[in-house]
Design a protein around this motif. Structure first.
Motif, mmCIF file in Angstrom:
data_model
loop_
_atom_site.group_PDB
_atom_site.id
_atom_site.type_symbol
_atom_site.label_atom_id
_atom_site.label_comp_id
_atom_site.label_asym_id
_atom_site.label_seq_id
_atom_site.Cartn_x
_atom_site.Cartn_y
_atom_site.Cartn_z
ATOM 1 N N GLY A 39 0.780 -1.174 -0.148
ATOM 2 C CA GLY A 39 -0.047 -0.020 -0.065
ATOM 3 C C GLY A 39 0.837 1.263 0.042
ATOM 4 N N ASP A 40 2.111 1.351 -0.283
ATOM 5 C CA ASP A 40 2.859 2.419 -0.435
ATOM 6 C C ASP A 40 2.783 3.148 -1.644
ATOM 7 N N LYS A 41 2.565 4.366 -1.417
ATOM 8 C CA LYS A 41 2.417 5.490 -2.956
ATOM 9 C C LYS A 41 3.828 6.208 -3.033
ATOM 10 N N GLY A 42 3.679 6.558 -3.967
ATOM 11 C CA GLY A 42 4.891 7.526 -4.505
ATOM 12 C C GLY A 42 4.656 8.451 -5.536
ATOM 13 N N ARG A 43 5.553 9.344 -5.850
ATOM 14 C CA ARG A 43 5.530 10.287 -6.784
ATOM 15 C C ARG A 43 6.837 10.526 -7.375
ATOM 16 N N VAL A 44 7.122 10.612 -8.702
ATOM 17 C CA VAL A 44 8.414 10.989 -9.284
ATOM 18 C C VAL A 44 8.361 12.082 -10.466
ATOM 19 N N GLN A 45 8.939 13.148 -10.214
ATOM 20 C CA GLN A 45 9.079 14.143 -11.203
ATOM 21 C C GLN A 45 10.328 14.115 -12.107
ATOM 22 N N VAL A 46 10.177 14.114 -13.111
ATOM 23 C CA VAL A 46 11.733 14.063 -14.016
ATOM 24 C C VAL A 46 11.712 14.912 -14.940
ATOM 25 N N GLN A 47 12.910 15.353 -15.497
ATOM 26 C CA GLN A 47 13.024 15.748 -16.806
ATOM 27 C C GLN A 47 13.976 14.887 -17.758
ATOM 28 N N LEU A 48 13.100 14.826 -18.913
ATOM 29 C CA LEU A 48 13.806 13.698 -20.009
ATOM 30 C C LEU A 48 14.441 14.544 -21.015
ATOM 31 N N THR A 49 15.686 14.192 -21.317
ATOM 32 C CA THR A 49 16.543 15.072 -22.223
ATOM 33 C C THR A 49 16.584 14.177 -23.540
ATOM 34 N N PHE A 50 16.340 14.545 -24.721
ATOM 35 C CA PHE A 50 16.377 14.045 -25.817
ATOM 36 C C PHE A 50 17.464 14.712 -26.814
ATOM 37 N N MET A 59 17.479 10.653 -17.976
ATOM 38 C CA MET A 59 16.369 10.705 -17.279
ATOM 39 C C MET A 59 17.051 11.738 -15.947
ATOM 40 N N THR A 60 16.579 12.749 -15.462
ATOM 41 C CA THR A 60 17.043 13.494 -14.179
ATOM 42 C C THR A 60 15.741 13.585 -13.394
ATOM 43 N N VAL A 61 15.977 13.022 -12.202
ATOM 44 C CA VAL A 61 15.063 13.036 -11.006
ATOM 45 C C VAL A 61 15.044 14.448 -10.625
ATOM 46 N N LEU A 62 13.684 15.084 -10.636
ATOM 47 C CA LEU A 62 13.482 16.486 -10.017
ATOM 48 C C LEU A 62 13.173 16.315 -8.637
ATOM 49 N N ALA A 63 12.184 15.523 -8.353
ATOM 50 C CA ALA A 63 11.513 15.345 -6.837
ATOM 51 C C ALA A 63 10.994 13.821 -6.851
ATOM 52 N N GLY A 66 8.675 8.474 -1.777
ATOM 53 C CA GLY A 66 8.730 7.084 -2.018
ATOM 54 C C GLY A 66 10.272 6.561 -2.424
ATOM 55 N N ASP A 67 10.287 5.185 -2.189
ATOM 56 C CA ASP A 67 11.648 4.697 -2.551
ATOM 57 C C ASP A 67 11.955 4.563 -3.984
ATOM 58 N N ASP A 68 13.327 4.137 -3.906
ATOM 59 C CA ASP A 68 14.114 4.024 -5.526
ATOM 60 C C ASP A 68 13.189 3.010 -6.459
ATOM 61 N N THR A 69 12.480 2.347 -6.050
ATOM 62 C CA THR A 69 11.512 1.178 -7.130
ATOM 63 C C THR A 69 10.634 2.126 -7.790
ATOM 64 N N PHE A 70 10.255 3.105 -7.414
ATOM 65 C CA PHE A 70 9.469 4.057 -8.140
ATOM 66 C C PHE A 70 10.101 4.698 -9.290
ATOM 67 N N VAL A 71 11.169 5.139 -8.750
ATOM 68 C CA VAL A 71 12.224 5.848 -9.828
ATOM 69 C C VAL A 71 12.624 4.869 -10.851
ATOM 70 N N GLU A 72 12.971 3.772 -10.450
ATOM 71 C CA GLU A 72 13.420 2.715 -11.316
ATOM 72 C C GLU A 72 12.155 2.311 -12.488
ATOM 73 N N ALA A 73 10.977 2.284 -12.099
ATOM 74 C CA ALA A 73 9.631 1.963 -12.865
ATOM 75 C C ALA A 73 9.450 3.111 -13.771
ATOM 76 N N VAL A 74 9.537 4.283 -13.313
ATOM 77 C CA VAL A 74 9.497 5.511 -14.351
ATOM 78 C C VAL A 74 10.623 5.247 -15.360
ATOM 79 N N ARG A 75 12.149 4.958 -14.825
ATOM 80 C CA ARG A 75 13.262 4.954 -15.943
ATOM 81 C C ARG A 75 13.109 3.770 -16.894
ATOM 82 N N THR A 76 12.502 2.682 -16.497
ATOM 83 C CA THR A 76 12.085 1.628 -17.402
ATOM 84 C C THR A 76 10.989 2.062 -18.282
#
Length: 206
Positions: A39-50, A59-63, A66-76
């Motif tokens: 039941g963990d929630k998370g939020r990831v704000q990123v900048q994508l540079t093409f 990918m640059t994480v701006l905010a 939650g833990d890093d699994t959310f970041v890795e899900a976004v990265r994938t």
């Protein structure tokens, strides 16, 4: 009687308009399994540079919440994204994303991405003024008496700060392109909007 509502908005930038998932079957990040079960929630704000039309973004994480699994899900997920209209030049395209992981909704939500280069255009939009000082066009009398309603979408292109914009009525153009007849009452509304739109100015345009 003025029209019921009026909203000015920016068209998507060229990069956003051509943004393409490399894998169209995956349109959202996958919720990390353990985080969802707990039941963990998370939020990831990123900048994508093409930097090119065929390369995945950096990918640059701006905010992060939650833990890093959310970041890795976004990265994938974002590895699939491409900007095929990128000209391959030195100027990169930078897009901003905000992903929200909500276990109660059983899904990952994300706000509409924005182009980092749009900040200047947003500032210009804020200075949009009408030469009449009014806020909306008047409803054509005949259309009002007939209780005739239509949504009219117009595109405005400003080429100088002190000149009227180039106005294109998109709803009428689409109907004509589809071979559909445009009624007299519809033309009353679109003509009124076109005349009104010609009164806009963008004094901060540089």
């Amino acid at each position: 009687m003025p029209v019921a509502a009026q909203q000015a908005m920016l068209e998507p930038s060229a990069a956003l308009a051509c943004l393409t998932p490399a894998d169209v079957s995956g349109m959202a990040p996958e919720y990390p399994f353990l985080a969802y079960k707990q039941g963990d929630k998370g939020r990831v704000q990123v900048q994508l540079t093409f930097t090119g039309p065929g390369e995945p973004p950096a990918m640059t994480v701006l905010a992060q919440e939650g833990d890093d699994t959310f970041v890795e899900a976004v990265r994938t997920h974002v590895r699939r994204l491409r900007v095929p209209c990128h000209d391959g030049g030195k100027t990169p395209v930078k897009l901003l994303y905000d992903f929200v992981f909500r276990p109660d909704a059983r899904q990952v939500q994300w706000l509409r991405p924005t182009d980092a280069a749009d900040q200047g255009r947003l500032e210009q939009l804020a200075c949009l003024v009408h030469v009449s000082g009014g806020k909306a066009p008047e409803y054509p009398t005949e259309a009002a008496r007939a209780a005739f309603q239509r949504r009219v979408l117009a595109r405005l292109r400003f080429e100088a700060s002190d000149r009227a914009p180039v106005v294109e009525i998109l709803s009428q153009r689409d109907a004509i392109n589809q071979g559909l007849a445009v009624s007299r009452l519809t033309r009353l509304l679109t003509d009124q909007v076109a005349d009104w739109a010609a009164g806009y100015r963008l004094p901060c345009l540089s």
